[in-house]
Scaffold this active site. Structure first.
Site, short mmCIF file in Angstrom:
data_model
loop_
_atom_site.label_atom_id
_atom_site.label_comp_id
_atom_site.label_asym_id
_atom_site.label_seq_id
_atom_site.Cartn_x
_atom_site.Cartn_y
_atom_site.Cartn_z
N ASP A 1 46.14 -24.09 51.12
CA ASP A 1 44.95 -23.75 50.34
C ASP A 1 45.23 -24.09 48.87
O ASP A 1 46.15 -23.52 48.28
CB ASP A 1 44.68 -22.24 50.51
CG ASP A 1 43.42 -21.77 49.83
OD1 ASP A 1 43.04 -22.35 48.80
OD2 ASP A 1 42.83 -20.78 50.33
N SER B 1 37.24 -15.73 50.23
CA SER B 1 37.44 -16.14 48.84
C SER B 1 36.73 -15.17 47.89
O SER B 1 37.07 -13.99 47.87
CB SER B 1 36.98 -17.59 48.68
OG SER B 1 37.47 -18.13 47.50
N HIS C 1 41.46 -24.15 52.52
CA HIS C 1 40.58 -23.07 52.08
C HIS C 1 39.24 -23.04 52.81
O HIS C 1 38.47 -22.10 52.63
CB HIS C 1 40.32 -23.24 50.57
CG HIS C 1 39.70 -22.06 49.89
ND1 HIS C 1 40.32 -20.83 49.81
CD2 HIS C 1 38.50 -21.91 49.26
CE1 HIS C 1 39.54 -19.99 49.16
NE2 HIS C 1 38.44 -20.61 48.81
N1 LIG Z 1 32.93 -26.60 44.64
C1 LIG Z 1 34.35 -26.46 44.67
C2 LIG Z 1 34.82 -25.82 45.95
C3 LIG Z 1 34.15 -24.54 46.20
C4 LIG Z 1 34.69 -23.93 47.45
O1 LIG Z 1 35.76 -24.28 47.95
N2 LIG Z 1 33.95 -22.98 47.93
C5 LIG Z 1 34.40 -22.30 49.11
C6 LIG Z 1 34.37 -20.82 48.83
S1 LIG Z 1 35.38 -20.41 47.44
C7 LIG Z 1 33.53 -22.62 50.27
O2 LIG Z 1 33.50 -21.87 51.23
N3 LIG Z 1 32.79 -23.71 50.22
C8 LIG Z 1 31.86 -24.07 51.26
C9 LIG Z 1 32.45 -24.83 52.38
O3 LIG Z 1 33.66 -25.06 52.42
O4 LIG Z 1 31.67 -25.19 53.28
C10 LIG Z 1 34.99 -27.79 44.59
O5 LIG Z 1 34.29 -28.75 44.80
O6 LIG Z 1 36.20 -27.82 44.33
#
Ligand SMILES: N[C@@H](CCC(=O)N[C@@H](CS)C(=O)NCC(=O)O)C(=O)O
Length: 280
Positions: free
Chosen positions: A225, A146, A258
């Site tokens: 995603d 990402s 995602h």
């Molecule tokens: N905080 C955002 C999502 C953020 C998100 O998806 N971050 C990704 C990278 S862009 C990630 O890897 N998050 C950590 C995980 O999935 O453990 C939400 O709540 O919608």
């Protein structure tokens, strides 16, 4: 490296998963990073994480250590931004500020003094780890997810010769055109768009006079995603690679979202992609 402090060490598949803190020259504060060391490190793979993540996320969730140990690949996992600077509002957004460094050097106040992730990675952390383990650029690859996929592609293109192999999971491919990129670039680089294209993987690929990674780039993308259409835009990078003559394997996977379940499902393919190019 200055004042390197070992925060934790865990035996893992015959190797060692370590976490460090050190005083960073480029950032001006202490930074943390993770380092998985296989029994015999033969190559170095830098993994850049996405928004809201830290140096721990990939180590805990991706399940990469078993194969990394077998292949002899050290895994370096930097943090995603400086922390604890104390800029007003630095943690108010999940897509800007803390946890959202976008792997560039900010030019705008109040971020410019500390948000220097590109210089930190390329001029401080990476050279120090390469030197420590005697693994130079010909044995170094980069990948990410990402925002970190954006980081992997742009740092590989902005620093020719620094990495021999590159891949990404669900990368932000065209930050000039998406809300995450526009917000970050406006805040870190300013409203003048002149500097923006130099940090956009698709725009950078269009400037290449010859294919920068002749052995090919690998990208995996889940079709379930939620950020695919609005933030990630792999079709822009695909089109740019076609123009540049850059070999790209872009795999679109039905049903995958995602998160790290998606990454864990394909991480072995990425390690093997890098091992083939770094270890031949
Ligand atoms: N905080 C955002 C999502 C953020 C998100 O998806 N971050 C990704 C990278 S862009 C990630 O890897 N998050 C950590 C995980 O999935 O453990 C939400 O709540 O919608």
């Amino acid at each position: 490296m200055k004042e390197l402090e070992l925060l934790g060490e865990h035996a893992c598949f015959g190797g060692r998963q370590r976490f460090y803190r050190h005083a960073s020259r480029e950032i001006g504060l202490s930074m943390r990073f993770g380092l998985f060391l296989p029994p015999e490190p033969r190559a170095l793979l830098v993994y850049l994480a996405g928004l809201t993540c830290s140096e721990e996320t990939f180590a805990i969730k991706a399940g990469a250590q078993r194969l990394a140990s077998e292949l002899g690949m050290a895994l370096l996992t930097p943090d995603t931004s400086p922390r604890g600077v104390g800029i007003a509002g630095e943690s108010d957004s999940w897509d800007f500020g803390v946890g959202a460094g976008f792997y560039l050097d900010a030019s705008q106040p109040p971020w410019a003094s500390y948000w220097r992730m590109e210089s930190y990675l390329m001029h401080e952390l990476l050279p120090a780890v390469q030197q420590q383990f005697n693994l130079g650029p010909e044995r170094s690859g980069v990948f990410g997810h990402s925002m970190g996929g954006h980081g992997a592609l742009t740092l590989a293109l902005r620093h020719p010769g620094a990495f021999r192999s590159v891949s990404a999971f669900a990368p932000v491919c065209a930050p000039l055109q998406c809300p995450w990129g526009q917000k970050a670039f406006a805040g870190y680089l300013g409203r003048d768009h002149a500097d923006w294209a130099g940090h956009d993987a698709s725009a950078l690929m269009l400037t290449q006079t010859r294919p920068p990674f002749p052995a090919g780039i690998l990208i995996d993308q889940g079709l379930a995603d939620p950020f695919l259409a609005t933030q990630l835009m792999p079709e822009a990078f695909e089109a740019a690679c076609l123009v540049a003559g850059q070999d790209l394997t872009l795999r679109r996977h039905a049903a995958y979202d995602h998160g790290y379940y998606f990454i864990a499902s394909f991480v072995e393919d990425h390690l093997r992609h890098h091992a083939a190019q770094l270890l031949g």
